[in-house]
Design an enzyme around this catalytic site. Sequence first.
Site, PDB file in Angstrom:
ATOM      1  N   SER A   1       7.464   3.129   2.814  1.00 33.89           N
ATOM      2  CA  SER A   1       8.084   1.811   2.955  1.00 33.89           C
ATOM      3  C   SER A   1       7.623   0.793   1.914  1.00 33.89           C
ATOM      4  O   SER A   1       6.506   0.864   1.389  1.00 33.89           O
ATOM      5  CB  SER A   1       7.796   1.258   4.354  1.00 33.89           C
TER       6      SER A   1
ATOM      7  N   HIS B   1       3.961  -2.966  -2.449  1.00 36.80           N
ATOM      8  CA  HIS B   1       3.925  -1.630  -3.028  1.00 36.80           C
ATOM      9  C   HIS B   1       4.737  -0.661  -2.181  1.00 36.80           C
ATOM     10  O   HIS B   1       5.085  -0.947  -1.034  1.00 36.80           O
ATOM     11  CB  HIS B   1       2.484  -1.122  -3.162  1.00 36.80           C
TER      12      HIS B   1
ATOM     13  N   LYS C   1      -6.716  -4.280   5.135  1.00 40.16           N
ATOM     14  CA  LYS C   1      -6.539  -2.896   4.698  1.00 40.16           C
ATOM     15  C   LYS C   1      -6.389  -2.796   3.177  1.00 40.16           C
ATOM     16  O   LYS C   1      -5.382  -2.288   2.682  1.00 40.16           O
ATOM     17  CB  LYS C   1      -5.312  -2.289   5.386  1.00 40.16           C
TER      18      LYS C   1
ATOM     19  N   GLN D   1       5.962  -2.397   1.385  1.00 38.91           N
ATOM     20  CA  GLN D   1       4.966  -2.925   2.306  1.00 38.91           C
ATOM     21  C   GLN D   1       3.888  -3.707   1.586  1.00 38.91           C
ATOM     22  O   GLN D   1       3.788  -3.693   0.353  1.00 38.91           O
ATOM     23  CB  GLN D   1       4.312  -1.778   3.084  1.00 38.91           C
TER      24      GLN D   1
ATOM     25  N   ARG E   1       5.883  -4.242   6.841  1.00 39.98           N
ATOM     26  CA  ARG E   1       6.958  -3.514   6.152  1.00 39.98           C
ATOM     27  C   ARG E   1       8.232  -4.348   6.090  1.00 39.98           C
ATOM     28  O   ARG E   1       8.479  -5.180   6.963  1.00 39.98           O
ATOM     29  CB  ARG E   1       7.254  -2.201   6.873  1.00 39.98           C
TER      30      ARG E   1
ATOM     31  N   GLU F   1      -6.698  -0.926  -0.185  1.00 42.35           N
ATOM     32  CA  GLU F   1      -6.686   0.529  -0.326  1.00 42.35           C
ATOM     33  C   GLU F   1      -6.606   0.954  -1.785  1.00 42.35           C
ATOM     34  O   GLU F   1      -6.145   0.204  -2.654  1.00 42.35           O
ATOM     35  CB  GLU F   1      -5.528   1.142   0.464  1.00 42.35           C
TER      36      GLU F   1
ATOM     37  N   LYS G   1      10.809   2.217  10.534  1.00 41.42           N
ATOM     38  CA  LYS G   1       9.834   1.559  11.391  1.00 41.42           C
ATOM     39  C   LYS G   1      10.107   0.056  11.479  1.00 41.42           C
ATOM     40  O   LYS G   1      10.993  -0.478  10.803  1.00 41.42           O
ATOM     41  CB  LYS G   1       8.419   1.823  10.869  1.00 41.42           C
TER      42      LYS G   1
ATOM     43  N   HIS H   1      -0.379  -5.283   2.769  1.00 45.53           N
ATOM     44  CA  HIS H   1      -1.395  -5.328   3.815  1.00 45.53           C
ATOM     45  C   HIS H   1      -1.971  -6.733   3.914  1.00 45.53           C
ATOM     46  O   HIS H   1      -2.287  -7.353   2.896  1.00 45.53           O
ATOM     47  CB  HIS H   1      -2.497  -4.313   3.529  1.00 45.53           C
TER      48      HIS H   1
END
Length: 402
Positions: free
Chosen positions: A87, A255, A114, A89, A274, A116, A280, A91
Amino acid sequence: MGLSSEVAQLLACNDPLVVIQEDKPYAEMWMGTHPRGDALIADSSIIEKTLGQWISQNVSSLGTKVKEDYRDLPFLFKVLSVNTALSIQAHPNKQLAKKLHSQAPEHYPDGNHKPEMAIALTPFQALCGFRPVQEIVDFLQKVPELQFLIGSEAVEQLKQSTGQDPKASSSALQVCFTKMMKSDKAAFQKQLNLLVKRVSQEVAEGKDVTQSLGDLLLKLHEQYPGDIGCFVIYFLNLVKLEPGEAIFLGANVPHAYLSGDCVECMACSDNTVRAGLTPKFIDVETLCDMLDYTSAPSSAKLFPSVPDVMDSCVSIYNPPVPEFVVLKILVPSTSHFYSITTLESASILLVVKGRAVSQSSDTNQELTLKRGTVVFMAANVLLSIELKSEEDLLMFRACCQL
């Protein structure tokens, strides 16, 4: 699907009793203590069945500093195999994560941020961060369907912002992106269908469609027909990673992973906002408000590793967050013997390639390391290794070095 997935291959190599089904997707392998995917302990002689349960009974294994600050592993280690795009998205930062979790825990399952990092295992493609404004303006000229959707006033504002101070460009970029993402569904689907029809016809006629990212557009539209995320490719950088190359995604960076296999490490969280390319829950309002609208070329998104001055076999990926560091360990087959050094904090070791026998300094137990093996290493433990194959030994080690 099946053994085309790195996740499936790692699983099958580590456990000969596992039967990989070729019609089943194998997308993610989690290594950590997050409650939505607490790692299972393979050793039947250990009472606790998951890593989280074991650490709760052996907190000192985390190391003094991690024990004091977190009382658990502060990171989540993963392997991802991506064939269908993930997706669009971003964070949230810690403050927003807590707010979203309190407001909608069913969609935002914990209150942690989050950040990452993704390190490519195979050629890997992702959308990451906003393109330079001039690139976006150029696409708006080449893709009239997108320009129609955003509106002439917002497009002109973005054009005028090129060459101005970054704050003005970011503001104009936010207006354009938000207008696109919040456009009426019937309106954007009409323009998307017109664009897909036009590009498909150009492909059929043998024309070059690179100027409109035609191949990527058609691929995403095939995966997610009629999805607003198909237009996002004109705003975000397309980043292509070779094995060993990495990207780091801090809070609020837009991203989407498109294809390939990677090792991923993040703060121990499952919070994702998202807004496209997904079945979702989507939260367009939150995403558009939270995003970092800083624009930069795709080359700026690569996150380099640095060699360990103490060990020529180790490359260090050290992002600007306290929760995790990833070490790439590549031991040439000619070495025969090697020691995985002690750290003052606990770590998780993943074997990607090669075969070896190891002995732990705390238990003196012998352990076979092979492709797919995952080992939890307590703080201040050393692994002595003897290589057992003619190929190099490739491992990744996630840890928290406070």
